[in-house]
Design an enzyme around this catalytic site. Structure first.
Site, PDB file in Angstrom:
ATOM      1  N   ASN A   9      57.818  14.863  41.184  1.00 42.36           N
ATOM      2  CA  ASN A   9      57.971  13.407  41.087  1.00 42.36           C
ATOM      3  C   ASN A   9      58.199  12.836  42.496  1.00 42.36           C
ATOM      4  O   ASN A   9      59.169  13.196  43.161  1.00 42.36           O
ATOM      5  CB  ASN A   9      59.171  13.128  40.172  1.00 42.36           C
ATOM      6  CG  ASN A   9      59.370  11.660  39.944  1.00 42.36           C
ATOM      7  OD1 ASN A   9      59.283  10.877  40.873  1.00 42.36           O
ATOM      8  ND2 ASN A   9      59.666  11.285  38.712  1.00 42.36           N
ATOM      9  N   HIS A  47      60.967   9.375  44.608  1.00 43.39           N
ATOM     10  CA  HIS A  47      62.122   9.397  45.518  1.00 43.39           C
ATOM     11  C   HIS A  47      61.708   9.164  46.967  1.00 43.39           C
ATOM     12  O   HIS A  47      62.515   8.717  47.777  1.00 43.39           O
ATOM     13  CB  HIS A  47      62.888  10.711  45.340  1.00 43.39           C
ATOM     14  CG  HIS A  47      63.222  10.955  43.898  1.00 43.39           C
ATOM     15  ND1 HIS A  47      64.352  10.444  43.323  1.00 43.39           N
ATOM     16  CD2 HIS A  47      62.540  11.575  42.918  1.00 43.39           C
ATOM     17  CE1 HIS A  47      64.359  10.775  42.035  1.00 43.39           C
ATOM     18  NE2 HIS A  47      63.268  11.460  41.772  1.00 43.39           N
ATOM     19  N   HIS A  68      56.530   7.261  38.482  1.00 44.19           N
ATOM     20  CA  HIS A  68      57.070   6.349  37.467  1.00 44.19           C
ATOM     21  C   HIS A  68      56.912   4.920  37.977  1.00 44.19           C
ATOM     22  O   HIS A  68      57.559   4.538  38.953  1.00 44.19           O
ATOM     23  CB  HIS A  68      58.550   6.684  37.241  1.00 44.19           C
ATOM     24  CG  HIS A  68      59.202   5.893  36.144  1.00 44.19           C
ATOM     25  ND1 HIS A  68      60.491   6.136  35.732  1.00 44.19           N
ATOM     26  CD2 HIS A  68      58.763   4.864  35.375  1.00 44.19           C
ATOM     27  CE1 HIS A  68      60.815   5.300  34.761  1.00 44.19           C
ATOM     28  NE2 HIS A  68      59.786   4.510  34.533  1.00 44.19           N
TER      29      HIS A  68
HETATM   30  N1  PXP Z   1      61.054  13.420  34.021  1.00 44.62           N
HETATM   31  C1  PXP Z   1      61.305  12.137  33.666  1.00 44.62           C
HETATM   32  C2  PXP Z   1      60.772  11.665  32.359  1.00 44.62           C
HETATM   33  C3  PXP Z   1      62.003  11.262  34.513  1.00 44.62           C
HETATM   34  O1  PXP Z   1      62.224   9.990  34.137  1.00 44.62           O
HETATM   35  C4  PXP Z   1      62.445  11.749  35.759  1.00 44.62           C
HETATM   36  C5  PXP Z   1      63.134  10.809  36.699  1.00 44.62           C
HETATM   37  O2  PXP Z   1      62.235   9.872  37.199  1.00 44.62           O
HETATM   38  C6  PXP Z   1      62.164  13.085  36.085  1.00 44.62           C
HETATM   39  C7  PXP Z   1      61.498  13.906  35.197  1.00 44.62           C
HETATM   40  C8  PXP Z   1      62.600  13.683  37.392  1.00 44.62           C
HETATM   41  O3  PXP Z   1      64.000  13.660  37.431  1.00 44.62           O
HETATM   42  P1  PXP Z   1      64.779  14.110  38.745  1.00 44.62           P
HETATM   43  O4  PXP Z   1      64.404  13.157  39.816  1.00 44.62           O
HETATM   44  O5  PXP Z   1      66.209  14.018  38.346  1.00 44.62           O
HETATM   45  O6  PXP Z   1      64.315  15.497  39.072  1.00 44.62           O
END
Ligand code: PXP
Length: 239
Positions: free
Chosen positions: A7, A10, A43
């Site tokens: 993801n 960040h 996202h």
């Molecule tokens: N999966 C989903 C559905 C999420 O909403 C998020 C956060 O955006 C993540 C995975 C990844 O989470 P993290 O950043 O805590 O690893």
């Protein structure tokens, strides 16, 4: 081989802190893929606090693995997703005041709506994943709604404070996975996973994919993104 979705929101969060153009999450995509990621997760939130429309439009052009677009099932986002055509859509609940996605979807009480969303995306050849808590009613509802995949929220697991809490949360995840497997749903897991807390979940064979953001990007600040991705890919495939 278990799959890793990275993801990149960040990275966009750091950029948006200064409302400038760096660091660019899109520039990171090819490096993340070269390091062994199996998909890129973005996202697009209603308030555009991190990922911007431009990011996901460019990502669609350059992602060579799979583009997984996380989104709330609002009219605006559904329209955007149908324009972008990600490979996978992961539907998540969204509240403006939350720091990050806080819990899973309420699919069971909104079954007809989720059936409609699944049909819309399937008609556009997009795989449908529903982000749910490890709750058997929600797993069964996701199946009834026509989802291809469930992403089990590991938020509660990752916040476990005691050994007992951790074990209870793992058991709930195992139960949800067993039910999902019987229903032939694909199973991913995500939220709050780190290089340390991932280990017990790698022992659950039917979880075939982990979607991880914060911990990988945090490590990348010190080690660089390729090494951070490689190390997580190794962790999830250690057995
Ligand atoms: N999966 C989903 C559905 C999420 O909403 C998020 C956060 O955006 C993540 C995975 C990844 O989470 P993290 O950043 O805590 O690893």
């Amino acid at each position: 081989m278990k799959k890793l979705g990275v993801n990149v929101d960040h990275i966009a969060t750091v950029r948006q802190a200064r409302k400038t153009n760096e660091p660019d999450p899109v520039s990171a995509i090819s490096l993340i893929e070269l390091a062994g990621a199996d998909s890129i997760v973005m996202h697009l939130r209603e308030d555009r606090r991190h990922t911007q429309d431009r990011d996901i439009e460019l990502a669609r052009k350059i992602v060579r693995t799979k583009l997984n677009m996380e989104m709330a099932p609002t009219q605006e986002m559904i329209k955007t997703a149908l324009d972008i055509k990600p490979d996978i859509v992961t539907l998540v609940p969204e509240r403006r005041e939350e720091l990050t996605t806080e819990g899973g979807l309420e699919v069971a009480l909104n079954l007809e709506s989720f059936k409609k969303y699944a049909r819309l995306f399937h008609d556009a050849d997009i795989i449908v994943s529903l982000f749910i808590d490890p709750d058997l009613d929600q797993v069964k509802a996701a199946h009834r709604a026509g989802a291809d995949v469930i992403e089990i929220s590991t938020a509660r697991y990752s916040e476990s404070k005691t050994r007992q809490e951790l074990e209870t949360n793992i058991q709930q995840i195992v139960n949800a996975v067993i039910t999902a497997e019987k229903l032939k749903l694909g199973v991913a897991a995500g939220h709050g996973l780190t290089y340390i807390n991932i280990e017990p979940l790698t022992r659950i064979d039917s979880i075939t994919e982990y979607n991880i953001g914060h911990s990988i990007i945090a490590r990348a600040v010190f080690t660089g993104i390729e090494r951070a991705v490689r190390e997580m890919k190794e962790k999830i495939n250690v057995r």
